[in-house]
Structures are given as C-alpha cells and as structure tokens.
Scaffold this motif. Structure first.
Motif, PDB file in Angstrom:
ATOM      1  N   GLY A 269       1.968  14.951   1.163  1.00 31.32           N
ATOM      2  CA  GLY A 269       0.944  13.991   0.777  1.00 31.32           C
ATOM      3  C   GLY A 269      -0.322  14.678   0.292  1.00 31.32           C
ATOM      4  N   THR A 270      -0.665  15.814   0.891  1.00 31.33           N
ATOM      5  CA  THR A 270      -1.834  16.570   0.447  1.00 31.33           C
ATOM      6  C   THR A 270      -1.610  17.137  -0.950  1.00 31.33           C
ATOM      7  OG1 THR A 270      -2.309  17.154   2.744  1.00 31.33           O
ATOM      8  CG2 THR A 270      -3.379  18.469   1.040  1.00 31.33           C
ATOM      9  N   TYR A 271      -0.415  17.618  -1.204  1.00 32.14           N
ATOM     10  CA  TYR A 271      -0.081  18.120  -2.541  1.00 32.14           C
ATOM     11  C   TYR A 271      -0.221  17.010  -3.580  1.00 32.14           C
ATOM     12  CZ  TYR A 271       2.587  20.526  -6.216  1.00 32.14           C
ATOM     13  OH  TYR A 271       2.972  21.114  -7.408  1.00 32.14           O
ATOM     14  N   THR A 272       0.270  15.824  -3.246  1.00 29.86           N
ATOM     15  CA  THR A 272       0.172  14.687  -4.154  1.00 29.86           C
ATOM     16  C   THR A 272      -1.281  14.324  -4.417  1.00 29.86           C
ATOM     17  OG1 THR A 272       2.287  13.814  -3.382  1.00 29.86           O
ATOM     18  CG2 THR A 272       0.815  12.270  -4.500  1.00 29.86           C
ATOM     19  N   GLY A 273      -2.081  14.302  -3.366  1.00 33.71           N
ATOM     20  CA  GLY A 273      -3.503  14.020  -3.541  1.00 33.71           C
ATOM     21  C   GLY A 273      -4.188  15.058  -4.402  1.00 33.71           C
TER      22      GLY A 273
ATOM     23  N   TYR B 233      -6.445  21.306  -4.687  1.00 28.75           N
ATOM     24  CA  TYR B 233      -5.842  21.111  -3.366  1.00 28.75           C
ATOM     25  C   TYR B 233      -6.913  21.140  -2.283  1.00 28.75           C
ATOM     26  CZ  TYR B 233      -2.181  21.678   0.226  1.00 28.75           C
ATOM     27  OH  TYR B 233      -1.356  21.503   1.292  1.00 28.75           O
ATOM     28  N   PHE B 234      -7.812  22.109  -2.380  1.00 27.80           N
ATOM     29  CA  PHE B 234      -8.865  22.237  -1.375  1.00 27.80           C
ATOM     30  C   PHE B 234      -9.835  21.055  -1.455  1.00 27.80           C
ATOM     31  CE2 PHE B 234     -13.074  23.722  -0.015  1.00 27.80           C
ATOM     32  CZ  PHE B 234     -12.782  24.107   1.288  1.00 27.80           C
ATOM     33  N   ILE B 235     -10.159  20.617  -2.660  1.00 29.43           N
ATOM     34  CA  ILE B 235     -11.068  19.476  -2.815  1.00 29.43           C
ATOM     35  C   ILE B 235     -10.473  18.236  -2.163  1.00 29.43           C
ATOM     36  CG2 ILE B 235     -12.093  17.883  -4.492  1.00 29.43           C
ATOM     37  CD1 ILE B 235     -12.387  20.249  -6.402  1.00 29.43           C
ATOM     38  N   TYR B 236      -9.181  17.974  -2.418  1.00 28.98           N
ATOM     39  CA  TYR B 236      -8.555  16.805  -1.806  1.00 28.98           C
ATOM     40  C   TYR B 236      -8.583  16.909  -0.286  1.00 28.98           C
ATOM     41  CZ  TYR B 236      -5.073  13.605  -0.014  1.00 28.98           C
ATOM     42  OH  TYR B 236      -4.447  12.628   0.720  1.00 28.98           O
ATOM     43  N   TRP B 237      -8.268  18.079   0.223  1.00 31.08           N
ATOM     44  CA  TRP B 237      -8.220  18.265   1.671  1.00 31.08           C
ATOM     45  C   TRP B 237      -9.561  17.938   2.312  1.00 31.08           C
ATOM     46  CZ3 TRP B 237     -10.300  22.090   5.112  1.00 31.08           C
ATOM     47  CH2 TRP B 237      -9.706  22.089   6.381  1.00 31.08           C
ATOM     48  N   VAL B 238     -10.650  18.334   1.643  1.00 34.79           N
ATOM     49  CA  VAL B 238     -11.985  18.036   2.155  1.00 34.79           C
ATOM     50  C   VAL B 238     -12.287  16.542   2.041  1.00 34.79           C
ATOM     51  CG1 VAL B 238     -14.452  18.421   1.813  1.00 34.79           C
ATOM     52  CG2 VAL B 238     -12.868  20.347   1.692  1.00 34.79           C
TER      53      VAL B 238
ATOM     54  N   SER C 203       0.822  -1.209   0.000  1.00 29.03           N
ATOM     55  CA  SER C 203       0.000   0.000   0.000  1.00 29.03           C
ATOM     56  C   SER C 203       0.856   1.260   0.000  1.00 29.03           C
ATOM     57  CB  SER C 203      -0.919  -0.013   1.229  1.00 29.03           C
ATOM     58  OG  SER C 203      -1.594   1.204   1.384  1.00 29.03           O
ATOM     59  N   ASP C 204       1.895   1.288   0.841  1.00 30.30           N
ATOM     60  CA  ASP C 204       2.742   2.473   0.918  1.00 30.30           C
ATOM     61  C   ASP C 204       3.646   2.617  -0.296  1.00 30.30           C
ATOM     62  OD1 ASP C 204       1.697   3.380   3.230  1.00 30.30           O
ATOM     63  OD2 ASP C 204       3.540   3.321   4.396  1.00 30.30           O
ATOM     64  N   ALA C 205       4.093   1.511  -0.861  1.00 29.49           N
ATOM     65  CA  ALA C 205       5.060   1.577  -1.957  1.00 29.49           C
ATOM     66  C   ALA C 205       4.439   2.104  -3.245  1.00 29.49           C
ATOM     67  CB  ALA C 205       5.679   0.200  -2.203  1.00 29.49           C
ATOM     68  N   PHE C 206       3.263   1.597  -3.588  1.00 27.02           N
ATOM     69  CA  PHE C 206       2.650   1.981  -4.853  1.00 27.02           C
ATOM     70  C   PHE C 206       1.918   3.305  -4.691  1.00 27.02           C
ATOM     71  CE2 PHE C 206       3.590  -2.403  -5.670  1.00 27.02           C
ATOM     72  CZ  PHE C 206       3.899  -2.425  -7.023  1.00 27.02           C
ATOM     73  N   ALA C 207       2.724   4.364  -4.685  1.00 30.36           N
ATOM     74  CA  ALA C 207       2.201   5.711  -4.506  1.00 30.36           C
ATOM     75  C   ALA C 207       3.005   6.669  -5.369  1.00 30.36           C
ATOM     76  CB  ALA C 207       2.268   6.126  -3.038  1.00 30.36           C
ATOM     77  N   VAL C 208       2.411   7.804  -5.649  1.00 25.60           N
ATOM     78  CA  VAL C 208       3.049   8.798  -6.506  1.00 25.60           C
ATOM     79  C   VAL C 208       4.385   9.247  -5.935  1.00 25.60           C
ATOM     80  CG1 VAL C 208       2.821  11.127  -7.448  1.00 25.60           C
ATOM     81  CG2 VAL C 208       0.855   9.592  -7.435  1.00 25.60           C
TER      82      VAL C 208
ATOM     83  N   ALA D  28      -4.264   5.737  -3.172  1.00 24.99           N
ATOM     84  CA  ALA D  28      -2.925   5.512  -2.622  1.00 24.99           C
ATOM     85  C   ALA D  28      -2.471   6.695  -1.782  1.00 24.99           C
ATOM     86  CB  ALA D  28      -1.933   5.264  -3.753  1.00 24.99           C
ATOM     87  N   SER D  29      -2.733   7.896  -2.269  1.00 28.22           N
ATOM     88  CA  SER D  29      -2.311   9.094  -1.555  1.00 28.22           C
ATOM     89  C   SER D  29      -2.993   9.209  -0.199  1.00 28.22           C
ATOM     90  CB  SER D  29      -2.629  10.333  -2.404  1.00 28.22           C
ATOM     91  OG  SER D  29      -2.370  11.518  -1.683  1.00 28.22           O
TER      92      SER D  29
END
Length: 544
Positions: free
Chosen positions: A161-165, A201-206, A77-82, A360-361
């Motif tokens: 991580g939030t930026y990636t999401g 960014y805001f959408i992901y954060w929510v 789970s942690d490895a396969f991430a952006v 993943a994010s």
C-alpha cells in the motif's frame, strides 16, 4: 464488570496523554516502565495488562458507530483503489481474454463476499477483534500463532500500500513539476526502484503518518469521503480510454493469449488471486465489524462486495486492453496511464486523478492493513502497545523492512505474492467460520475468551488440537507449489503446482471440513458451554 483503572483507552482522542512510568527500580525496570502504554486494564482479562488491555475488550455501546451504510461505503472505499485496478489488469497481462478474466473476477469476489460476510457477522454480534475471536477456535495460546501469521502478512500488505501511495505522489509530482522525471538515478537496476521514486516513497510515508492518529471508531467518516472521491477518478480514466480507442469494441477485441491446460491453470491462478486480494479481510473483518451498531449490518456485504469489485476490476481489464491499443503495451497500473497524460498536455487531469488515488491508497492501507497489525501487536504486547502506537510500528516495518518494490516488480510477481500468503489465511478463515457457525452453533462465551484457563484453554497447553491439525493439513500440501512459484528453479511435480493454483479453495474447504469432522468425533469441552451470545456479553466478570 470491573471498573476502569484510571486511564482512557485509545478509543478516546487522547489515549497517550497520561503516563505510568515507575520512578524507582533498576535501569531495565525504568526502561520497561517508560515503554508501557497508558491504557486501561482490560475489564475482562485478569493479570494487570499481562493478557490484554482495554483496546481489545468488546466495543462498548458508545463506540458502536458503524451502521449498514458504513459497510457499503467501506467497501466502495476499498474497491476503488489502484491495487484492485492492478488485479484486473494483471489477468490480461498473464494471457487471459477479457471474458475469461471477468469470469475469474466474478467467481473470486463472490467467494470473498461469502467469507468476509459470515466472519464479519461474528464481529458485529460479539464486538470483539480477530485475536480474541481466534481463541474460541484455536485455543487461548495457539491463537497467538495465528496472530503472528497475520502480523507478517498484513505488514507485507502495508508495504504494498505504501508503494502504491508513492506512485500517486510520483504522478502528482510529474504533473506539478515535469522535470521531476529527470531526477538522476543513483540506484542499481537490481534494486527495482529509482532515486526519484524513493523520494516519492518517503514523501508518501510521511504524509500518511498523521492518519494513524484517527480513532478507529471514527474512521468510517474518512471511508465515506473516499467512497465519493475515488470512483470519480476511475470513471474519468475509463471514459477517456474508451473515447480515445474509438469505443468499446476495440477494447474488447483481444482474445486469450494462452491455450489448452496452460489457459485453464492460468484462469484458476487468477481466481485464486481474486480471493487472495482480500483474504486478509476474510480473517480480520471483525476488527471493523465489531464497531457495528446492529448485528446484521454485515450481511449487506454479500451484495456490495461483488458489485463494486467487479466494476473496479473491469476497469483494470479495460485499462489493460486500452493501453495496449494506445501505447503498444499492457499498462496494468492506472498511474502509468496517468503519467502519459503529463507529457501530452493533461497535467491538471493527471494531478487530480492521482490525488484521488492517493486518498484511496491512504484509506485502504489503514482499513485493510495497519489496523490489523495494530490489533495483533497490541495482543502480543498489551503492556507496551495500544492501537495507535502499534500502527506507527507497522508504518516502519511495512514500508521499509519489507521492500515492497521487489514484490511489485511485475504482474506475475504480484499474483505470486497474492497466491502465496493466502495459503495460510484460507485455513484460518475456514476454521474461524466453521467454529462459530457449525461447531459451537453460535453459542459462545465472550468473557471466557479473555481467560487463559477458561473453557477455551481446551484440554492441554491452551491449544485446540483439532484446529491445529486442520490448519496444518490445510496448508502443508500447498508448500511445494508455493516454493516453485517463488523460485522457478525448484523442481516439483505438476500435480503439486496445479494444487497450488487451487490453493485458497483447498485450504478453506479442507481445513474447515476436517475441523468440523474432528470436533464431531472428539467434541471439545467448550462446545458444551451454556452461554448464549447475549448472556456472554452481559455477564459480569466479578472474579477479576
């Protein structure tokens, strides 16, 4: 063991259901009472939530839900991430050939596997989180200094991580609504972020906020789901790249872009970045390993970590070289590759790959970042925070206070950031591991770790001076190189810069070695405890 005092811990589903506000007193007292979190008092620590609360106690048997396969799915789970794709790509971006980049990946992840495993076994045996474990090595009070270090670092990582999401959300919006690319930008170029991306960014954060409500002992189900979904997207992108470039030969044709000493130190910087990529989990793996049902389950990490991370970072290497062939530039982020699909008729594929990376994010931001911050903040403010509430504080600080868009402005800045914070984590990991396995010879008292005046108060001021000296010597010589890496205009010697490229190795080896040496010359009184692991877990804290 002391009886619970009327409230449920946040291991249960509804930890915030009951209040403890006091109806009388001054305005300040009423505000403090309202802020207090309704959790049980610790069964181990004295003092009415002054030193701890139930969330920091050893995990009870009914919540020891992690089996060996959960550690496997956790790391898939942690490895396969952006973020891990980026690390492999960034090695190409700084001038390494795919062969040398792969060697850096292998070395870095083998070291990571060793550190994470042997610290994680401690958590699986004792069922305690990092802040409590740290008291054995650093002393009851000085451990709080280590907690503060980790809070700052993990909050930074939450922001990344939030930026990636947000990138994932942006790619999904590009696929659903291509006109989103044309959203007018009202921010200056120096902001390193556009108006359109700020919306994503805001959408992901929510979107991520509800996931912080999941009880920690149940998160392994989410990690298992993510371990199935995310690799599919990774293999799909790589398959497309290899096919589009005419096969693997073209992708692996590029050599080193640097030569001589510059190449050697760039390689060492890459290895350092590999280790730094999960240096946080080298410290705080116990925040999850404490949920282990069997004490030896974390040993599977020695195998699974190198395998899955080498595969994922190899994806990054192939992606970087493949994008160089297809688009004439190194795209070190897989979502940049996905975004090209949306303008070429691949909108459906782009949406589903971006959705997989979004899942993943979310998982990695919880597992590697927000829970660590939650445990630390709960340790610092046990009267007012539990694990759930602290995660929401992390979501605010990490996403908005740390401006992660500045850190991720380029491949070079990412490596600088990752090299930088690991100079503090390396000494902490080295001291924690050597303390348990060598100095205390696997004989510790868990109840004493909750007592401010117990054996882990050491000689004075609740500080183990041996660990304090080893910690300082482990990172101070690296500061000039760190300053140079952050601000290129600062003049430091070439030796200081080169030592900084070896930062994690220096910090871990020097701090752990010096700590063991000082403990042998001046044995701490905690070393003479008669408690074994099993005895300390079963001891009844009757004096509370």
């Amino acid at each position: 063991m002391a009886e619970e005092k009327g409230f449920t811990s946040s291991y249960a589903q509804d930890s915030d259901a009951v209040g403890t506000a006091e109806p009388y007193g001054s305005t300040w007292q009423r505000l403090k009472a309202r802020a207090r979190v309704p959790v049980s008092e610790s069964s181990y620590a004295p003092g009415d939530l002054k030193w701890s609360n139930k969330d920091l106690d050893p995990i009870p048997l009914e919540f020891q839900t992690w089996r060996t396969y959960n550690f496997v799915t956790y790391w898939i789970s942690d490895a396969f991430a952006v973020s891990n794709w980026r690390i492999g790509s960034s090695l190409i971006a700084i001038g390494l050939s795919w062969k040398l980049a792969l060697v850096a990946v292998v070395i870095g992840n083998l070291v990571t596997a060793f550190i994470v495993t042997y610290n994680g076994v401690i958590g699986a045996r004792l069922h305690i989180p990092f802040p409590v474990q740290a008291r054995s090595a650093f002393g009851f009070y000085f451990a709080y200094v280590m907690v503060i270090f980790r809070v700052i670092i993990s909050v930074f990582w939450y922001g990344i991580g939030t930026y990636t999401g947000a990138e994932c959300i942006q790619s999904m919006l590009f696929a659903i609504w291509p006109r989103f690319r044309n959203v007018p930008n009202h921010l200056p170029e120096s902001a390193n972020i556009t108006t359109g991306f700020m919306i994503s960014y805001f959408i992901y954060w929510v979107v991520v906020l509800p996931f912080h409500y999941i009880p920690h002992h149940q998160l392994h189900w989410f990690f298992t789901f993510k371990a199935i979904v995310s690799p599919i997207a990774g293999f799909a992108i790589i398959g497309w790249i290899v096919h589009s470039t005419g096969g693997g030969n073209a992708v692996f044709a590029y050599g080193n872009q640097l030569h001589g000493p510059k190449l050697g130190w760039a390689f060492m910087s890459g290895v350092n970045a590999m280790i730094g990529n999960f240096a946080t989990l080298g410290v705080n793996m116990n925040d999850f390993a404490r949920y282990s049902k069997k004490p030896n389950s974390p040993y599977v990490q020695l195998i699974i970590i190198p395998i899955v991370f080498i595969i994922m970072m190899l994806f990054g290497i192939i992606g970087a070289n493949g994008s160089r062939i297809l688009y004439g530039e190194v795209l070190w982020d897989p979502l940049l590759i996905i975004n090209h699909w949306t303008s070429r008729g691949g909108r459906a594929a782009a949406f589903f790959c971006a959705l997989a990376f979004l899942i993943a994010s979310i998982a990695i931001n919880i597992s590697a970042n927000s829970i660590s911050v939650a445990v630390d903040l709960t340790t610092l403010f046990p009267k007012y925070l539990n694990l759930r509430r602290a995660q929401y504080i992390c979501a605010i600080l990490g996403a908005w206070a740390m401006t992660p868009w500045n850190i991720l402005a380029s491949a070079e800045s990412l490596l600088t950031f990752m090299d930088g914070y690991s100079i503090w984590l390396a000494p902490i990991s080295g001291i924690l591991i050597s303390d348990y396995w060598i100095v205390h010879r696997q004989r510790v008292s868990v109840p004493e770790m909750y007592r401010p005046h117990g054996i882990y108060a050491y000689e004075k001021y609740g500080t183990n001076w041996r660990a304090a000296v080893a910690f300082v010597i482990g990172f101070v010589p690296l500061l000039p190189g760190f300053a140079k890496a952050v601000t290129s205009s600062i003049n430091v010697s070439e030796g200081a810069s080169n030592l900084y490229s070896l930062g994690y190795f220096y910090g871990f080896i020097v701090s752990s070695g010096l700590y063991v040496l000082l403990s042998k010359i001046w044995p701490p009184k905690s070393q003479y405890t008669g408690f074994t692991i099993d005895e300390s877990l079963n001891e009844v804290a009757s004096d509370f």
